[in-house]
Design a protein around this motif. Structure first.
Motif, mmCIF file in Angstrom:
data_model
loop_
_atom_site.group_PDB
_atom_site.id
_atom_site.type_symbol
_atom_site.label_atom_id
_atom_site.label_comp_id
_atom_site.label_asym_id
_atom_site.label_seq_id
_atom_site.Cartn_x
_atom_site.Cartn_y
_atom_site.Cartn_z
ATOM 1 N N CYS B 392 0.810 -1.214 0.000
ATOM 2 C CA CYS B 392 0.000 0.000 0.000
ATOM 3 C C CYS B 392 0.836 1.253 0.000
ATOM 4 C CB CYS B 392 -0.891 0.051 1.242
ATOM 5 S SG CYS B 392 -1.856 -1.402 1.451
ATOM 6 N N SER B 393 2.157 1.140 -0.021
ATOM 7 C CA SER B 393 2.939 2.344 0.162
ATOM 8 C C SER B 393 3.037 3.157 -1.099
ATOM 9 C CB SER B 393 4.318 1.989 0.656
ATOM 10 O OG SER B 393 4.805 0.957 -0.139
ATOM 11 N N TRP B 394 2.874 2.528 -2.257
ATOM 12 C CA TRP B 394 2.960 3.345 -3.457
ATOM 13 C C TRP B 394 1.622 4.027 -3.680
ATOM 14 C CZ3 TRP B 394 6.929 5.016 -6.102
ATOM 15 C CH2 TRP B 394 6.649 5.787 -7.224
ATOM 16 N N ASP B 395 1.663 5.367 -3.679
ATOM 17 C CA ASP B 395 0.443 6.133 -3.896
ATOM 18 C C ASP B 395 0.219 6.257 -5.399
ATOM 19 O OD1 ASP B 395 -1.707 7.672 -3.557
ATOM 20 O OD2 ASP B 395 -0.701 9.268 -2.441
ATOM 21 N N TYR B 396 -0.776 5.546 -5.920
ATOM 22 C CA TYR B 396 -0.997 5.539 -7.359
ATOM 23 C C TYR B 396 -1.453 6.884 -7.895
ATOM 24 C CZ TYR B 396 -0.576 0.483 -7.836
ATOM 25 O OH TYR B 396 -0.122 -0.789 -7.865
ATOM 26 N N LYS B 397 -1.885 7.780 -6.979
ATOM 27 C CA LYS B 397 -2.373 9.085 -7.458
ATOM 28 C C LYS B 397 -1.240 9.951 -7.986
ATOM 29 C CE LYS B 397 -4.757 10.405 -3.736
ATOM 30 N NZ LYS B 397 -5.298 9.259 -3.024
ATOM 31 N N VAL B 398 -0.010 9.685 -7.541
ATOM 32 C CA VAL B 398 1.096 10.575 -7.869
ATOM 33 C C VAL B 398 1.399 10.498 -9.354
ATOM 34 C CG1 VAL B 398 3.565 10.793 -7.590
ATOM 35 C CG2 VAL B 398 2.116 10.586 -5.614
ATOM 36 N N THR B 399 1.456 11.652 -10.012
ATOM 37 C CA THR B 399 1.650 11.637 -11.453
ATOM 38 C C THR B 399 2.881 12.417 -11.898
ATOM 39 O OG1 THR B 399 0.189 13.522 -11.587
ATOM 40 C CG2 THR B 399 -0.767 11.377 -12.025
ATOM 41 N N GLU B 400 3.594 13.055 -11.001
ATOM 42 C CA GLU B 400 4.758 13.831 -11.428
ATOM 43 C C GLU B 400 6.031 13.062 -11.163
ATOM 44 O OE1 GLU B 400 5.480 17.671 -10.620
ATOM 45 O OE2 GLU B 400 3.664 18.361 -11.623
ATOM 46 N N LYS B 401 6.995 13.250 -12.047
ATOM 47 C CA LYS B 401 8.214 12.482 -11.933
ATOM 48 C C LYS B 401 8.967 12.812 -10.641
ATOM 49 C CE LYS B 401 11.439 10.627 -15.231
ATOM 50 N NZ LYS B 401 10.627 9.481 -15.540
ATOM 51 N N ARG B 402 8.982 14.129 -10.340
ATOM 52 C CA ARG B 402 9.721 14.535 -9.146
ATOM 53 C C ARG B 402 9.113 13.919 -7.904
ATOM 54 N NH1 ARG B 402 9.229 20.223 -7.381
ATOM 55 N NH2 ARG B 402 8.042 20.272 -9.290
ATOM 56 N N ALA B 403 7.776 13.946 -7.864
ATOM 57 C CA ALA B 403 7.096 13.401 -6.689
ATOM 58 C C ALA B 403 7.288 11.894 -6.594
ATOM 59 C CB ALA B 403 5.618 13.746 -6.759
ATOM 60 N N SER B 404 7.342 11.236 -7.760
ATOM 61 C CA SER B 404 7.504 9.784 -7.696
ATOM 62 C C SER B 404 8.904 9.428 -7.214
ATOM 63 C CB SER B 404 7.216 9.154 -9.047
ATOM 64 O OG SER B 404 8.299 9.333 -9.919
ATOM 65 N N ARG B 405 9.896 10.260 -7.614
ATOM 66 C CA ARG B 405 11.238 9.976 -7.123
ATOM 67 C C ARG B 405 11.310 10.191 -5.620
ATOM 68 N NH1 ARG B 405 14.794 13.685 -9.744
ATOM 69 N NH2 ARG B 405 13.461 13.640 -11.561
ATOM 70 N N LEU B 406 10.588 11.218 -5.158
ATOM 71 C CA LEU B 406 10.536 11.472 -3.720
ATOM 72 C C LEU B 406 9.903 10.311 -2.994
ATOM 73 C CD1 LEU B 406 11.214 13.917 -1.914
ATOM 74 C CD2 LEU B 406 8.792 14.358 -1.849
ATOM 75 N N GLN B 407 8.842 9.770 -3.600
ATOM 76 C CA GLN B 407 8.185 8.617 -2.977
ATOM 77 C C GLN B 407 9.143 7.453 -2.878
ATOM 78 O OE1 GLN B 407 4.475 7.532 -4.958
ATOM 79 N NE2 GLN B 407 3.608 7.617 -2.930
ATOM 80 N N GLN B 408 9.954 7.259 -3.928
ATOM 81 C CA GLN B 408 10.886 6.141 -3.875
ATOM 82 C C GLN B 408 11.903 6.334 -2.755
ATOM 83 O OE1 GLN B 408 12.285 6.306 -7.818
ATOM 84 N NE2 GLN B 408 10.514 5.219 -8.609
ATOM 85 N N ASP B 409 12.364 7.593 -2.621
ATOM 86 C CA ASP B 409 13.314 7.860 -1.536
ATOM 87 C C ASP B 409 12.686 7.603 -0.182
ATOM 88 O OD1 ASP B 409 14.739 10.743 -3.223
ATOM 89 O OD2 ASP B 409 15.255 8.601 -3.276
ATOM 90 N N ASN B 410 11.443 8.071 -0.046
ATOM 91 C CA ASN B 410 10.732 7.852 1.213
ATOM 92 C C ASN B 410 10.639 6.383 1.536
ATOM 93 O OD1 ASN B 410 10.224 10.476 1.725
ATOM 94 N ND2 ASN B 410 8.208 10.489 0.804
ATOM 95 N N LEU B 411 10.282 5.626 0.495
ATOM 96 C CA LEU B 411 10.090 4.196 0.701
ATOM 97 C C LEU B 411 11.394 3.531 1.097
ATOM 98 C CD1 LEU B 411 7.561 2.642 0.403
ATOM 99 C CD2 LEU B 411 8.363 1.791 -1.761
ATOM 100 N N ARG B 412 12.482 3.950 0.441
ATOM 101 C CA ARG B 412 13.768 3.344 0.770
ATOM 102 C C ARG B 412 14.118 3.623 2.230
ATOM 103 N NH1 ARG B 412 17.315 5.359 -3.169
ATOM 104 N NH2 ARG B 412 16.103 4.134 -4.616
ATOM 105 N N THR B 413 13.912 4.887 2.642
ATOM 106 C CA THR B 413 14.198 5.240 4.038
ATOM 107 C C THR B 413 13.330 4.430 4.986
ATOM 108 O OG1 THR B 413 14.277 7.476 3.162
ATOM 109 C CG2 THR B 413 14.623 7.211 5.513
ATOM 110 N N GLN B 414 12.051 4.318 4.612
ATOM 111 C CA GLN B 414 11.131 3.601 5.481
ATOM 112 C C GLN B 414 11.539 2.141 5.624
ATOM 113 O OE1 GLN B 414 7.229 4.193 3.927
ATOM 114 N NE2 GLN B 414 6.246 3.688 5.846
ATOM 115 N N LEU B 415 11.911 1.522 4.485
ATOM 116 C CA LEU B 415 12.286 0.117 4.551
ATOM 117 C C LEU B 415 13.569 -0.069 5.344
ATOM 118 C CD1 LEU B 415 11.361 -1.080 0.976
ATOM 119 C CD2 LEU B 415 10.263 -1.665 3.100
#
Lengths: 185, 810
Positions: B392-415
């Motif tokens: 559930c961590s990937w927010d499918y609503k996100v549509t911008e590249k910058r925001a998606s990269r931020l999400q990936q960073d967040n996820l990496r930190t979280q994991l």
């Protein structure tokens, strides 16, 4: 690019689509517009098809790490008809019921398409989410092991559909995050 | 947990067909894929048999047929199941559920049957008895697994016809089939209704009227189509929220959604006073006490001056009955007929309207809080956090590249943090480390509490100073000093708390955020508590001859405005200027984060001020509505230009629940206590307002009840209700006891559910082991059969050869 007529859709068709999907009339019309812009010129919208690449490059799916799986699950014979696009939008809409979303999420996450989400699938999901190859083996193996130890109820080292459904029904975040707005308006 | 016994179906890859793997999701190929599997398996088994026979021939095995046999081993060394086992495994429900069309149809057929039969439960005596309770309700007659797909479809259609239209449509929408199939099912289940429309059309009398009607409807509908698609521009909120969600994710979006919720609450709070108080009093204005002062710009800040004697404040409202039917002054004189003679008692209206507004707000708040709780918490949901992170961590609503990269960073930190946490669980800290940790935490909390105490004392001292030096008419700007000091403290203290949190060094980011919220909340509530005492305790005493309610209303107006100005300043300096500095001077690419916790607490603080002030200033919710609208625009603009999403996201679903809970418990509860105290205990001022002649505001209600008693036996139930339900304490005790009993029952039900869940999990584990056992038994049976058949074949082929051999050797 498509120079088709704007209002090709009949009222009865719109009513029918509204009855069969979770989309509102406004959303169906917007998807119709987007579809017409992408489809080849002169074709009736019910016969036109889009390739998987065209759908993958829609703004809503462009940055999604699972876009190839989404396209594969919702397309028929590797192309998208208008109704396939509507079906996809309906599953990802806000009003869709949880069981439908969980059903399709299971299909999307089952990378090797054997009907189960096993360790290999889990590791591929994590790699896709992080979008880098620079992930330690420990993290992947550990994470897969923890996920299975929590959600695998019958100890066969794989997640069946019921186990996945049970895990996702417990999490309210799933419904919030499994939403995409497809229309451009 | 027992070690899982792994079943490995080691199937060799088809030779030339690597990229055209038959997908189980192709409806026509589901069983074909397994068919191919079975074919290859049987070919392989035949090959192995042949090899085995040749080997045995070469080795000249003359011994008993059983010794030389080996179990069929596949390429990987794992046991290979026979074709019969594979065929059975392929049609197991757990492997076909959710994939093949036939399985989906039969699953939904079962669901519709259950829908119809919901009322009736099968009698225990009728069900089959078996050792395993899970098989008890298995009704073989209705098992559609044995039917063909067409029969299943016709069964489903029959069931769908039995449902109502809405239920049928809902069921069709939720089916995971493609649109063409759904249309087909819908048409089939609608056939019956279509037949009924036939006779009407055939009758010639109706045809031309109905045709005209249909033509009109079609024309209207095509017009409607054109209008609908042009209406999307009329929804500015929706587009803005979608933009924010796409760029920043769900956690920042939850702040804006909360703002929208607060707007709704304020609109709800504004309507009753507007309708019943402001409108009526504006129609019957009282005598002005003196000439109205001129409008200077300062009124917008201080709320005094020319705003004082207007509908905005309590003092304007009259304490008499308005619009009374006229009493003829002399005998014989006629009363001039009035258009309406509805007497309107202003004190009663004031009391009841305020009470009703608060009651409605309370009910709405409690309902939305329980609704949010119901959506975001499940029994036993605190476990299973890892599956949630992955799925559930990937927010499918996100549509911008910058925001998606931020999400990936967040996820990496979280994991990574999760991994660190697991390692910590495995190897807990030493005693010395734990003591050090406790000491650090204790010190940090002590410092925080000290800061809060210091701030509260500062506010108290300053308020006393303000009382000692009364403000004359021309120096109203000095009244802004107290709000200024309070807002400064509210601005500065959170930064201090953030610094202390960095010192503490929490491992889990969620806990850090909650601790920050907790500290800020305690600070704000302490300051508000001091201010409430200052207003209701000290100001009432010092302003005896004047209108203290007006003063309190104006104070709250000032606090609201000052808080808004400071929010603007904070946005300007905290976000815009910081971004400019960090980009130009420090040359960092990182934009400042949008601090969700602090912004939400500011919103809650503003709402508390509104609730505190509604009694003394009925139009204060309108001020708050304006404030919130401006805040939305400013925050959105600043967010888009200057900020990025927080690096450590929280669970978005829990956030709205937490916000609503914070709104309800410290905020609304405190305001309700303040209101109750003001209504029941404080003497209203004797020179202004609707309650000037009474001892407490509540007495207006008591006076009215006594008036009703004297009026006659017609409305005697109201005094009775008042005496036995509102004034007596017995009813209150009874209601509380009932509430406690219900809460206790619910707690026991939840405990029981938890126990049932653990029992069911145990049962599933046992079923899993049963399944493995049965598969292995099946495999061994078929293996023995194959072996015996192979042995007989060998004997049949070997014996003539053997005889030939023997004859040769002889």
């Amino acid at each position: 690019m498509g120079q088709c007529l704007r209002y090709q859709m009949h009222w009865e068709d719109l009513e029918e689509y509204q009855a069969l999907t979770f989309l509102t009339r406004n959303e169906i019309l917007c998807i119709h517009d987007t579809f017409l812009k992408l489809c080849p010129a002169g074709k009736y919208y019910k016969e036109a098809t889009l390739t998987m690449d065209q759908v993958s490059s829609l703004p809503a799916l462009r940055v999604n790490p699972f876009r190839d799986r989404i396209c594969r699950v919702f397309s028929h014979n590797d192309v998208f008809s208008f109704e396939d696009v509507l079906g996809m939008a309906s599953v990802f809409s806000e009003q869709a019921c949880p069981s439908l979303k969980i059903e399709y999420a299971f299909r999307i996450y089952d990378f090797n398409e054997n009907g189960f989400i096993d360790e290999e699938d889990l590791q591929r999901i994590v790699l896709r989410l992080l979008n880098s190859d620079d992930v330690s083996e420990d993290l992947l193996v550990d994470l897969a092991h923890h996920v299975l130890s929590e959600s695998d109820l019958d100890n066969d080292n794989m997640l069946s559909f019921s186990e996945f459904e049970h895990a996702m029904a417990k999490s309210p975040d799933f419904m919030n995050s499994f939403r995409i707005h497809f229309w451009g308006c | 947990m027992a070690q899982p016994r792994v079943l490995v179906l080691d199937v060799p890859e088809p030779p030339g067909d690597q990229d055209q793997e038959p997908s189980p999701y192709e409806e026509s190929e589901v069983h074909d894929s397994f068919h191919q599997l079975i074919q290859e398996q049987s070919q392989l088994a035949a090959q192995e048999e042949l090899e085995l026979q040749q080997r045995q021939l070469v080795a000249g095995a003359l011994g008993p047929p059983g010794s030389g046999h080996q179990t069929l081993v596949g390429p990987g060394g794992a046991p290979v199941h026979s074709t019969a086992t594979l065929r059975i495994l392929a049609s197991m429900p757990s492997r076909t559920i959710g994939r093949s069309r036939g399985a989906i149809i039969s699953q939904y057929y079962n669901r519709t049957v259950k829908l119809r039969r919901r009322g009736s439960r099968p009698l225990l005596g009728n069900v089959m008895r078996s050792a395993r309770p899970s098989l008890r309700l298995y009704d073989l007659e209705l098992d559609p697994a044995t039917l063909e797909e067409d029969e299943k479809r016709s069964l489903l259609v029959k069931e769908l016809q039995g449902l109502s239209v809405a239920q049928r449509d809902h069921m069709l929408r939720g089916m995971p089939l493609n649109l063409a199939e759904k249309r087909c099912l819908r048409e089939k289940s609608q056939v019956q209704r279509g037949k009924w429309r036939g006779p009407q059309d055939r009758a010639g009398v109706f045809s031309c009227c109905s045709r005209l009607r249909y033509a009109c409807i079609l024309a209207l509908h095509s017009l409607g189509l054109a209008v609908l698609s042009g209406l999307h521009a009329a929804r500015p909120w929706r587009y803005a929220l979608k933009q924010i969600g796409g760029q920043f994710g769900s956690s920042v979006l939850s702040y804006f959604l909360f703002l929208k919720t607060l707007l709704a609450f304020n609109a709800l709070l504004l309507l009753p006073p507007l309708a019943f108080l402001v409108g009526v009093q504006a129609a019957f204005p009282p005598e002005p006490p003196g000439p109205a002062p001129a409008f200077t710009g300062l009124e917008l800040l201080t709320g005094g001056g020319c705003f004082t004697h207007t509908v905005m404040y309590y003092g304007y409202y009259s304490n008499t009955t308005l619009n009374q039917p006229c009493v003829p002054p002399r005998h014989g004189d006629q009363c001039s007929p009035r258009a309406s003679s509805l007497p309107y008692s202003m004190p009663l209206a004031y009391l009841f309207t305020m009470g009703a507004a608060f009651f409605i707000t309370c009910i709405t708040l409690v309902y939305s809080m329980s609704h949010a709780f119901g959506e975001s918490y499940r029994v036993g949901s605190t476990k299973g956090v890892h599956a949630i992170t992955v799925f559930c961590s990937w927010d499918y609503k996100v549509t911008e590249k910058r925001a998606s990269r931020l999400q990936q960073d967040n996820l990496r930190t979280q994991l990574k943090e999760l991994l660190a946490e697991w390692q910590l669980h495995r190897s807990p800290r030493s005693l010395c480390g734990r003591l050090r940790r406790v000491a650090t935490l204790g010190l940090a909390w002590l410092l925080c509490l000290g800061t809060m105490l210091g701030c509260s004392v500062a506010v108290f001292v300053f308020s006393e100073v303000m009382i000692q030096s009364p403000v004359s008419a021309g120096q109203e700007v000095r009244l802004l000093a107290l709000p200024l000091v309070v807002s400064l403290l509210n601005l500065g203290a959170p930064y201090l708390f953030r610094g202390l949190a960095a010192l503490e060094g929490h491992e889990s980011p969620g806990l850090e955020v909650y601790v920050a919220i907790c500290r800020n909340l305690i600070l704000k509530m302490a300051i508000l508590g001091i201010l409430c005492y200052h207003w209701l305790g000290r100001r009432v005493a010092t302003l005896q001859g004047q209108c203290w309610e007006d003063f309190v209303g104006q104070e709250l107006y000032r606090f609201l405005v000052m808080d808004f100005l400071f929010a603007l300043l904070d946005t300007l300096f905290g976000e815009l200027v910081w971004r400019l500095i960090s980009e130009r001077k420090l040359k960092r690419r990182r934009k400042p984060e949008f601090d969700i916790a602090r912004n939400v607490l500011d919103l809650i603080y503003g709402q508390t001020l509104t609730w505190l002030g509604v009694l003394f200033s009925p139009l204060l919710p309108a001020v708050q509505v304006l404030r919130l609208l401006l805040l939305f625009l400013v925050k959105k603009a600043s967010l888009m230009a200057n900020c990025q999403a927080p690096r450590r996201p929280w669970l978005a679903s829990h956030m709205s629940t937490v916000f609503l809970t914070l709104l309800c418990f410290p905020s609304f509860l405190g305001a309700a206590i303040f209101l109750c105290y003001a209504v029941w205990q404080v003497k209203p001022s004797s020179t202004c307002g609707p309650f000037r002649t009474l001892d407490t505001m509540y007495e207006a209600g008591r006076v009215w009840v006594r008036h009703l008693e004297r009026a006659g036996p017609g409305a005697s139930w109201v005094p009775w209700l008042h005496r036995y339900l509102v004034e007596s304490t017995f009813f209150l005790f009874l209601a509380s006891a009932l509430l406690l009993a219900i809460i206790y029952l619910n707690i026991q039900v939840v405990k029981g559910q938890r126990k049932v869940i653990s029992l069911l999990k145990e049962q599933i584990r046992n079923e899993g082991e049963d399944k493995i056992f049965l598969i292995n038994r099946l495999h061994s049976i078929y293996e023995r059969k194959e072996r015996s058949r192979a042995g007989r074949n060998e004997e049949a082929t070997m014996s003539p050869a053997l005889h030939a051999d023997r004859r040769d050797t002889w």
